[in-house]
Scaffold this active site. Sequence first.
Site, PDB file in Angstrom:
ATOM      1  N   LYS A 192      -9.073  -4.290  -7.054  1.00  0.00           N
ATOM      2  CA  LYS A 192      -8.647  -4.399  -6.013  1.00  0.00           C
ATOM      3  C   LYS A 192      -8.731  -5.397  -5.260  1.00  0.00           C
ATOM      4  CE  LYS A 192      -5.538  -4.069  -2.620  1.00  0.00           C
ATOM      5  NZ  LYS A 192      -5.307  -5.390  -2.746  1.00  0.00           N
ATOM      6  N   LYS A 204     -17.469  -6.799  -1.228  1.00  0.00           N
ATOM      7  CA  LYS A 204     -17.203  -5.946  -0.307  1.00  0.00           C
ATOM      8  C   LYS A 204     -16.729  -4.788  -0.388  1.00  0.00           C
ATOM      9  CE  LYS A 204     -14.809  -9.450   1.408  1.00  0.00           C
ATOM     10  NZ  LYS A 204     -13.516 -10.499   2.267  1.00  0.00           N
ATOM     11  N   LYS A 259      -9.536 -10.178  -8.604  1.00  0.00           N
ATOM     12  CA  LYS A 259      -8.170 -10.971  -7.628  1.00  0.00           C
ATOM     13  C   LYS A 259      -6.832 -11.739  -8.514  1.00  0.00           C
ATOM     14  CE  LYS A 259      -8.350 -12.636  -3.274  1.00  0.00           C
ATOM     15  NZ  LYS A 259      -8.791 -12.611  -2.071  1.00  0.00           N
ATOM     16  N   THR A 292      -8.160  -7.992  10.021  1.00  0.00           N
ATOM     17  CA  THR A 292      -9.281  -8.658   9.445  1.00  0.00           C
ATOM     18  C   THR A 292      -9.645  -9.214  10.782  1.00  0.00           C
ATOM     19  OG1 THR A 292      -8.530  -9.204   6.961  1.00  0.00           O
ATOM     20  CG2 THR A 292     -10.789 -11.097   7.864  1.00  0.00           C
TER      21      THR A 292
END
Length: 382
Positions: A41, A65, A77, A152
């Site tokens: 993801k 992360k 990605k 974010t």
Amino acid sequence: MTDALSLVDDWGPEKIVVVSHRRTGMKGVLVIDNTARGIGKGGTRMSPHVTVDEVARLARVMTWKWAGVDLFYGGAKAGIVADPAARDKEAVLRAFARALHNEVPREYVMGLDMGLTESDAAIIQDELGDRGAAVGTPEHLGGVAYDKLGVTGYGVAEATDAATQRLGLPLSGARVAIQGFGAVGSAAARRFAELGATVVAVSTAHGALHDPSGLDVDDLLTAREEHGDHFVTLPGRGATLASGAELTVDCDVLVPAALQDVIDHSTAQKIKAQLVVEGANLPTSPGAQAILAQRGITVLPDFVANAGGVVAAAFAMDARHSGFRPDTVAIFETISTRLRTNTVTVLEEAERRDVTPHAAGRSLAEQRVLTAMRSKGRVPRD
């Protein structure tokens, strides 16, 4: 040209898929870095300058992360080599999604990154006929509106607050400079103001604004809404600076929230902040990190500081198969709790081991990934 095999190390990538489509001119790449803790993801970006090496670096950031916030997805990605402003964007995007139908969504779920919008996520779902193919869709389709909510940027400010408390530098009254005033930087500025900080500088690609006594964040948000990124060139809000100068203004906290690799060896020598919080992915080079450490400047890593987006993405991943919208209050509460806890954990580990927060955070994330790899027999068990 990067040799894809040269990118492989003990962690990954597990798979690099390069795709193309002659009629639309589509060229793109998917990098699935490590799926020991769950399916891949990470966002999908669109830019004329996308490279395999760039996407692989970002996929690795996603591995750390997800592990850093202890959520069960793997690093991945994707990138499309195209101009997101081109008229044929939709055709290129649909061709890219079709080319990856074997991987999406079984091994990788698309998301939003540079150059893609909520509507683009909806197009991916439509092209593959699967609501599970992408997250980041509009609210009216059950998606989490990342940019509208500012998840974010909110997380960046929450992590900063935890870091300043740990360092004995209260955020209330602290001077904050922010590079980038897009979705992340503007949301961070809003939350910083709510927490009592003084935002002294902001920037866009068109320049920077600086006022040592503090900028009016509400006014900046309104001006950005009305004038776009050009608002920094309009008179009356503060001294205008060239883009990049905001990195070295006198401040307590610096938040690079725009592009990667903006703080290099030279810039690191000039930074006046006591704390650098990486709002963008990979904004500080390894050499710059070493210089900042030598100067006694703490750097809170990107995979800790800007993980609010991945926490929200985890809610969105669940929502793909639900008839109910995600609970916004729960999203913000979880972002605050997890990022504050992770920030303190990483800073305490860095102090205990006398290493940089990057090294401490990376070590914690690596251990979680390695434990999963061992459990699944992907590496020899001790």
